[in-house]
Scaffold this active site. Structure first.
Site, PDB file in Angstrom:
ATOM      1  N   ARG A  33      29.273  23.762  50.946  1.00 16.72           N
ATOM      2  CA  ARG A  33      29.699  22.680  51.831  1.00 16.72           C
ATOM      3  C   ARG A  33      30.095  23.160  53.227  1.00 16.72           C
ATOM      4  O   ARG A  33      30.241  22.371  54.148  1.00 16.72           O
ATOM      5  CB  ARG A  33      30.856  21.908  51.158  1.00 16.72           C
ATOM      6  CG  ARG A  33      30.412  21.116  49.949  1.00 16.72           C
ATOM      7  CD  ARG A  33      31.578  20.700  49.053  1.00 16.72           C
ATOM      8  NE  ARG A  33      32.012  21.803  48.177  1.00 16.72           N
ATOM      9  CZ  ARG A  33      32.963  21.705  47.244  1.00 16.72           C
ATOM     10  NH1 ARG A  33      33.603  20.562  47.088  1.00 16.72           N
ATOM     11  NH2 ARG A  33      33.288  22.734  46.493  1.00 16.72           N
ATOM     12  N   LYS A  40      32.204  31.911  52.861  1.00 24.19           N
ATOM     13  CA  LYS A  40      33.314  30.999  53.156  1.00 24.19           C
ATOM     14  C   LYS A  40      34.638  31.722  53.396  1.00 24.19           C
ATOM     15  O   LYS A  40      35.348  31.415  54.360  1.00 24.19           O
ATOM     16  CB  LYS A  40      33.477  29.988  52.017  1.00 24.19           C
ATOM     17  CG  LYS A  40      34.685  29.089  52.171  1.00 24.19           C
ATOM     18  CD  LYS A  40      34.593  27.814  51.387  1.00 24.19           C
ATOM     19  CE  LYS A  40      34.868  27.970  49.934  1.00 24.19           C
ATOM     20  NZ  LYS A  40      34.883  26.658  49.236  1.00 24.19           N
ATOM     21  N   GLY A  95      30.411  29.734  37.711  1.00 24.96           N
ATOM     22  CA  GLY A  95      31.632  28.940  37.637  1.00 24.96           C
ATOM     23  C   GLY A  95      32.895  29.779  37.612  1.00 24.96           C
ATOM     24  O   GLY A  95      32.851  31.006  37.469  1.00 24.96           O
ATOM     25  N   ASP A 120      39.665  30.397  48.806  1.00 29.34           N
ATOM     26  CA  ASP A 120      39.575  29.251  49.727  1.00 29.34           C
ATOM     27  C   ASP A 120      40.830  28.375  49.671  1.00 29.34           C
ATOM     28  O   ASP A 120      40.806  27.226  50.090  1.00 29.34           O
ATOM     29  CB  ASP A 120      38.307  28.421  49.467  1.00 29.34           C
ATOM     30  CG  ASP A 120      38.319  27.682  48.147  1.00 29.34           C
ATOM     31  OD1 ASP A 120      39.160  28.019  47.278  1.00 29.34           O
ATOM     32  OD2 ASP A 120      37.501  26.762  47.978  1.00 29.34           O
ATOM     33  N   GLY A 157      40.237  18.741  40.966  1.00 32.31           N
ATOM     34  CA  GLY A 157      40.434  18.461  39.550  1.00 32.31           C
ATOM     35  C   GLY A 157      41.742  17.704  39.372  1.00 32.31           C
ATOM     36  O   GLY A 157      42.718  17.986  40.063  1.00 32.31           O
ATOM     37  N   TYR A 382      38.214  45.656  91.882  1.00 29.43           N
ATOM     38  CA  TYR A 382      37.851  46.197  90.579  1.00 29.43           C
ATOM     39  C   TYR A 382      38.298  47.635  90.450  1.00 29.43           C
ATOM     40  O   TYR A 382      37.930  48.485  91.271  1.00 29.43           O
ATOM     41  CB  TYR A 382      36.330  46.122  90.358  1.00 29.43           C
ATOM     42  CG  TYR A 382      35.907  46.842  89.100  1.00 29.43           C
ATOM     43  CD1 TYR A 382      36.430  46.466  87.865  1.00 29.43           C
ATOM     44  CD2 TYR A 382      35.005  47.912  89.149  1.00 29.43           C
ATOM     45  CE1 TYR A 382      36.068  47.136  86.706  1.00 29.43           C
ATOM     46  CE2 TYR A 382      34.638  48.586  87.985  1.00 29.43           C
ATOM     47  CZ  TYR A 382      35.176  48.195  86.770  1.00 29.43           C
ATOM     48  OH  TYR A 382      34.825  48.852  85.624  1.00 29.43           O
TER      49      TYR A 382
HETATM   50  C1  UD1 Z   1      38.261  24.199  42.090  1.00 24.38           C
HETATM   51  C2  UD1 Z   1      38.803  23.714  40.736  1.00 24.38           C
HETATM   52  C3  UD1 Z   1      39.486  22.352  40.923  1.00 24.38           C
HETATM   53  C4  UD1 Z   1      40.595  22.484  41.947  1.00 24.38           C
HETATM   54  C5  UD1 Z   1      40.054  23.089  43.269  1.00 24.38           C
HETATM   55  C6  UD1 Z   1      41.225  23.416  44.164  1.00 24.38           C
HETATM   56  C7  UD1 Z   1      37.351  24.562  38.968  1.00 24.38           C
HETATM   57  C8  UD1 Z   1      36.231  24.245  38.039  1.00 24.38           C
HETATM   58  N1  UD1 Z   1      37.731  23.596  39.792  1.00 24.38           N
HETATM   59  O1  UD1 Z   1      37.283  23.264  42.545  1.00 24.38           O
HETATM   60  O2  UD1 Z   1      40.044  21.916  39.690  1.00 24.38           O
HETATM   61  O3  UD1 Z   1      41.160  21.212  42.190  1.00 24.38           O
HETATM   62  O4  UD1 Z   1      39.338  24.302  43.021  1.00 24.38           O
HETATM   63  O5  UD1 Z   1      40.784  23.809  45.436  1.00 24.38           O
HETATM   64  O6  UD1 Z   1      37.861  25.647  38.914  1.00 24.38           O
HETATM   65  N2  UD1 Z   1      33.975  30.843  42.639  1.00 24.38           N
HETATM   66  C9  UD1 Z   1      33.547  32.040  42.128  1.00 24.38           C
HETATM   67  N3  UD1 Z   1      32.523  32.063  41.233  1.00 24.38           N
HETATM   68  C10 UD1 Z   1      31.892  30.941  40.833  1.00 24.38           C
HETATM   69  C11 UD1 Z   1      32.348  29.701  41.367  1.00 24.38           C
HETATM   70  C12 UD1 Z   1      33.378  29.680  42.250  1.00 24.38           C
HETATM   71  O7  UD1 Z   1      34.088  33.097  42.448  1.00 24.38           O
HETATM   72  O8  UD1 Z   1      30.953  31.052  40.025  1.00 24.38           O
HETATM   73  C13 UD1 Z   1      35.085  30.835  43.591  1.00 24.38           C
HETATM   74  C14 UD1 Z   1      34.711  30.262  44.935  1.00 24.38           C
HETATM   75  O9  UD1 Z   1      34.284  31.268  45.810  1.00 24.38           O
HETATM   76  C15 UD1 Z   1      35.994  29.636  45.424  1.00 24.38           C
HETATM   77  C16 UD1 Z   1      36.715  29.291  44.147  1.00 24.38           C
HETATM   78  O10 UD1 Z   1      36.098  30.021  43.100  1.00 24.38           O
HETATM   79  O11 UD1 Z   1      36.801  30.548  46.157  1.00 24.38           O
HETATM   80  C17 UD1 Z   1      36.658  27.801  43.818  1.00 24.38           C
HETATM   81  O12 UD1 Z   1      35.332  27.361  43.825  1.00 24.38           O
HETATM   82  P1  UD1 Z   1      34.967  25.976  44.463  1.00 24.38           P
HETATM   83  O13 UD1 Z   1      33.516  25.759  44.270  1.00 24.38           O
HETATM   84  O14 UD1 Z   1      35.507  25.876  45.822  1.00 24.38           O
HETATM   85  O15 UD1 Z   1      35.755  24.987  43.460  1.00 24.38           O
HETATM   86  P2  UD1 Z   1      36.318  23.566  43.815  1.00 24.38           P
HETATM   87  O16 UD1 Z   1      35.220  22.581  43.747  1.00 24.38           O
HETATM   88  O17 UD1 Z   1      37.096  23.643  45.048  1.00 24.38           O
HETATM   89 MG    MG Z   2      37.237  24.975  46.613  1.00 21.56          MG
END
Ligand code: UD1
Ligand code: MG
Length: 491
Positions: A33, A40, A95, A120, A157, A382
């Site tokens: 995004r 990011k 995930g 993040d 979430g 300068y």
């Molecule tokens: C996630 C949470 C959500 C919470 C939100 C808060 C989950 C499934 N969801 O959603 O409940 O409200 O954060 O900001 O956990 N990442 C990895 N490996 C992966 C996927 C993600 O390292 O395979 C890292 C990303 O780089 C990021 C973090 O995990 O720093 C969260 O991933 P992101 O996709 O931003 O999750 P959200 O949709 O924000």
């Molecule tokens: Mg996030």
């Protein structure tokens, strides 16, 4: 609203000493995004990569070397982290639960508690992590998680609680029905886990409909195991903000800037107009300094006591001394001593070192040069690759011709020298102490101390400075003699 943190997250009952917690920072995701080629977590926030704020807050809670899970842009992220973290590669990224699973091997095996947070979510203060660990200990819980009550829960979430008020599940927005979507309590993405339970449970997380393994599923698993799940509700929901796109990044930037400004003001710095003042998290400012409107202070910058910066100053990676004023100027990687006046419209470039009581203004440029105390450089000039002594008057338009087309050369100007307007110093060249150059002198050869040189190329002349008898008819007065023309420091 923002500075209540320390008080409200007060970790009231930290129980008996325990092993230091281990920590995992999730930072492997693509950050789709953001629509960026930059990972990011490396997008800057208040002058530092987003993930640096997370590392700093963890350090504040006693975690020094977290495991950071990297994947998307792994090389760049690992390089930015340096030796501040252990990195674990997650490839493919399946995930947040998968990310934690791959990182468990990299964790200190003796730690009995594990903090998990995300790269993040950069606004959380150390006190929040401390409170989370305390909540884990107090409740003998499998999980303690941070939640926030927000007006707009979109994208987060949702924390589902039972009739008794205990958290029973976190449901991701994509999987939530309408009633669940209406819940205003959201998961911040920061957890403390009982390490032994986490190691056993992580493999039991099932893939979601989208094929992703959600870390948030652990909440329902813990409840199923009959283990407690503690929730720490963030006192300030702004702290828990996750950054998923550049709109959120700008909101976080604004909040963080405001907090930084407030911190300095509470420490005794006057910020005349906080809304137009941008100060990086890395900047230090001394007591009773005053920051005027339209000012940006960046990088490793130190502003000393009683300095006045701005209006409209831009200072980067520089040290500004006590009582010094910087007005409408750009100062980069420079060092400025006490009681100096810079500007308006000066440009101090990397390696400029300006001595006490100097005055630098009106389109003066200085690069890789040292100016001694009391030296004046008022008007468009300068000075590059030069060593300038004390109390030198640098006339308007004076220039070091430091570059011969191939190499840079040094100019040395002794103390008490007067450089007439438009003096060209063709480097390498030395102008001895107390010497004077005439207006328009092109100095191609060294000038001996106390001598006066004029012309192109500049040659020494003798001046009759002190007249002991009245001028005779036809004889030029001292004022009419070929007096080299400097600029009056007071004009
Ligand atoms: C996630 C949470 C959500 C919470 C939100 C808060 C989950 C499934 N969801 O959603 O409940 O409200 O954060 O900001 O956990 N990442 C990895 N490996 C992966 C996927 C993600 O390292 O395979 C890292 C990303 O780089 C990021 C973090 O995990 O720093 C969260 O991933 P992101 O996709 O931003 O999750 P959200 O949709 O924000
Ligand atoms: Mg996030």
């Amino acid at each position: 609203m923002t500075l209540r943190i320390g008080r409200l997250y007060h970790p009231a009952h930290v129980s008996s000493p325990q092993n230091a917690p281990a920590a995992i920072v999730l930072a492997a995701g693509q950050g789709t995004r953001m629509r960026s080629r930059i990972p990011k977590v490396l997008h800057p926030l208040a002058g530092r990569p987003m993930v640096d704020h997370v590392l700093a807050a963890l350090a504040g809670a006693g975690v020094t070397r977290p495991v950071v899970v990297i994947g998307h842009g792994a090389e760049a992220v690992a390089a930015a982290l340096g030796d501040r973290a252990t990195t674990v590669l997650q490839d493919p990224q399946r995930g947040t639960a998968d990310a934690v699973r791959v990182s468990l091997d990299g964790l200190d095996a003796t730690a009995d508690r594990v903090l998990v947070t995300m790269g993040d979510v950069p606004m959380q203060p150390p006190e929040l992590y401390t409170a989370l660990l305390a909540a884990l200990d107090e409740g003998a819980a499998a999980i303690a998680l941070v939640s926030a009550r927000v007006d707009d829960p979109t994208g987060y979430g949702r924390v589902v609680r039972n009739a008794a008020g205990h958290a029973t599940a976190i449901v991701e927005e994509a999987d939530a029905d309408e009633a669940t979507r209406a819940i205003g309590e959201v998961n911040a993405g920061t957890y403390a886990f009982d390490a032994a339970w986490l190691r056993g449970a992580i493999g039991r997380v099932q893939a979601s409909a989208s094929g992703e393994y959600y870390l948030t599923d652990l909440v329902a698993l813990a409840v199923g195991d009959g283990r407690a799940v503690a929730v720490v509700v963030a006192a300030d929901p702004d702290d828990t903000m996750g950054i998923n796109d550049r709109v959120a990044l700008s909101v976080a930037e604004e909040r963080m800037r405001r907090r930084i400004n407030e911190r300095h003001m509470r420490n005794g710095v006057t910020i005349v107009d906080p809304t137009s003042t941008r100060i990086d998290a890395t900047v230090e400012i001394g007591q009773d300094a005053r920051i005027e409107p339209g000012t940006t202070l960046q990088g490793v910058t130190v502003i000393a006591q009683d300095a006045v910066i701005g209006p409209n100053a831009h200072v980067v990676d520089s040290r500004i001394g006590p009582r010094t004023q910087v007005w409408a100027s750009v100062v980069e990687a420079a060092t400025v001593a006490d009681d100096v006046q810079i500007g308006p419209y000066a440009h101090l470039r990397p390696g400029a070192e300006v001595g006490a009581r100097c005055r630098i203004g009106n389109f003066a440029e200085i690069k890789k040069s040292r100016l001694g105390a009391g030296t004046q450089q008022h008007h468009f000039s300068y000075i590059g690759d030069a060593e300038i002594g004390d109390n030198v008057n640098i006339g308007a338009g004076s220039v070091t011709a430091n570059f011969d087309g191939t190499a840079k050369h040094r100019t040395i100007v002794g103390s008490d020298v007067k450089l007439g307007v438009d003096t060209m110093m063709v480097a390498p060249v030395t102008i001895g102490e107390g010497a004077t150059t005439g207006a328009g002198a092109v100095v191609t050869r060294d000038v001996a101390p106390g001598k006066t040189v004029v012309g192109m190329p500049a040659r020494p002349i003798e001046l009759r400075r002190h007249r002991t008898r009245p001028a005779e008819a036809g004889e030029p007065s001292a004022g009419e003699a070929p007096v080299p023309s400097g600029t009056d420091p007071n004009t």
